[in-house]
Design an enzyme around this catalytic site. Structure first.
Site, mmCIF file in Angstrom:
data_model
loop_
_atom_site.group_PDB
_atom_site.id
_atom_site.type_symbol
_atom_site.label_atom_id
_atom_site.label_comp_id
_atom_site.label_asym_id
_atom_site.label_seq_id
_atom_site.Cartn_x
_atom_site.Cartn_y
_atom_site.Cartn_z
ATOM 1 N N GLU A 122 0.889 -1.089 0.083
ATOM 2 C CA GLU A 122 -0.085 0.014 0.117
ATOM 3 C C GLU A 122 0.851 1.275 -0.010
ATOM 4 O O GLU A 122 1.694 1.354 0.869
ATOM 5 C CB GLU A 122 -1.056 -0.005 1.194
ATOM 6 C CG GLU A 122 -1.800 1.387 1.324
ATOM 7 C CD GLU A 122 -2.997 1.118 2.443
ATOM 8 O OE1 GLU A 122 -3.604 0.038 2.253
ATOM 9 O OE2 GLU A 122 -3.096 2.004 3.269
ATOM 10 N N ARG A 151 -15.766 4.507 4.873
ATOM 11 C CA ARG A 151 -16.688 5.715 5.007
ATOM 12 C C ARG A 151 -15.500 6.907 5.333
ATOM 13 O O ARG A 151 -15.867 7.777 4.765
ATOM 14 C CB ARG A 151 -17.404 5.466 6.272
ATOM 15 C CG ARG A 151 -18.274 6.558 6.734
ATOM 16 C CD ARG A 151 -18.995 6.619 7.946
ATOM 17 N NE ARG A 151 -17.995 6.846 9.015
ATOM 18 C CZ ARG A 151 -18.486 6.944 10.250
ATOM 19 N NH1 ARG A 151 -19.797 6.944 10.523
ATOM 20 N NH2 ARG A 151 -17.786 7.506 11.356
#
Length: 294
Positions: free
Chosen positions: A18, A108
């Site tokens: 990542e 979210r």
């Protein structure tokens, strides 16, 4: 282009990496040097994060598009609902599809400026990650991931509630979950057991950060949301004045963690790289996760 879950269906464990979007041209050069260095190691997939409130949206889209079109890597793009209307989210998802990205991590997201502040949804936006999962899945043939929290989300009142919300994300269409940082293999394995006990067989992947400096240790503690075990502090804190010794011991700790996770059958180790490749390359070499060259 293969999906994340397709890349994890082999008989042997793999690793993924990542990155975060660069802030300027110099950062972008560092990012791409690391991407190219890790490309040779054939990670199962790579991801680029998405800043709070879409603050790094353009950088994420631009660089994930380069990965999709200029490398052999399987890209996964992050997406958050913070400060975005549904129309804006549809537009971003469309951009990802247009450049060939079929894997999305649906989050979210945290309130900008204060990750622990009160959540305020966009007036025309979404309130929950499961709603974002549903939106992504409704717009095309995407493979969708979500976040998971070994110690529970900071806003969850208890682990039972947290597990219930995680399973709801899987029921909404998420294919896999990536666990936030943790300290001991048992912390991740208990999360996996809770999800299974709740009736879900969704794929869970542990997130791992190489402990190369006191800063990375402090970051791990902060992002985990949990108290660092004393045994780990005892191993690393005495070495904070000796960068070389701290790095060596920190990589030993992370290697031991990964070895235990592999022994417990995890299909993938997801490394947070800080946009550097050296420590991740060292650990995956130690673990024997580098594919043989022909």
């Amino acid at each position: 282009m293969k999906s994340v879950v397709e890349r994890l269906r082999g008989d042997t464990p793999v690793f993924s990496v990542e990155f975060f979007p660069p802030r300027d041209a110099a950062d972008e050069a560092v990012l791409w040097r690391s991407i190219r260095e890790l490309e040779m190691f054939d990670p199962a997939y790579m991801s680029i994060t998405y800043g709070a409130g879409g603050s790094s949206r353009d950088g994420t889209i631009r660089n994930i598009a380069r990965v999709a079109t200029e490398t052999t890597l399987v890209p996964m793009a992050h997406l958050t609902a913070v400060n975005h209307s549904v129309a804006e989210l549809r537009n971003v998802i469309g951009w990802y599809a247009a450049v060939g990205v079929r894997n999305i991590l649906a989050l979210r997201g945290d309130p900008p400026g204060d990750p622990y502040g009160d959540w305020v949804a966009h007036p025309q936006g979404l309130n929950y990650a499961e709603e974002l999962v549903e939106l992504v899945r409704s717009l095309g043939d995407f493979c969708v991931g979500v976040s998971a929290f070994p110690y529970g989300h900071p806003r969850s009142p208890d682990l039972e509630t947290d597990t219930r919300y995680l399973v709801r994300k899987f029921n909404a269409g998420a294919d896999f979950g990536i666990a936030q940082l943790f300290f001991e293999a048992e912390d991740f394995l208990r999360l996996r057991d809770r999800v299974a006990a709740a009736g879900s067989d969704a794929l869970l992947i542990p997130g791992v950060m190489p402990l190369t400096t006191p800063r990375t240790l402090k970051t791990t503690i902060k992002l985990s949301g949990a108290r660092c075990p004393q045994w780990l502090l005892d191993r690393l804190e005495p070495l904070e004045g000796d960068p070389k010794a701290f790095r060596a011991e920190g990589l030993d700790v992370v290697t031991e963690l990964c070895e235990r996770l592999i022994a417990e059958g995890v299909p993938d180790l997801h490394f947070y790289t800080f946009n550097r490749s050296k420590a991740t390359r060292e650990v995956v070499n130690r673990l024997g996760l580098v594919p043989a060259r022909t």
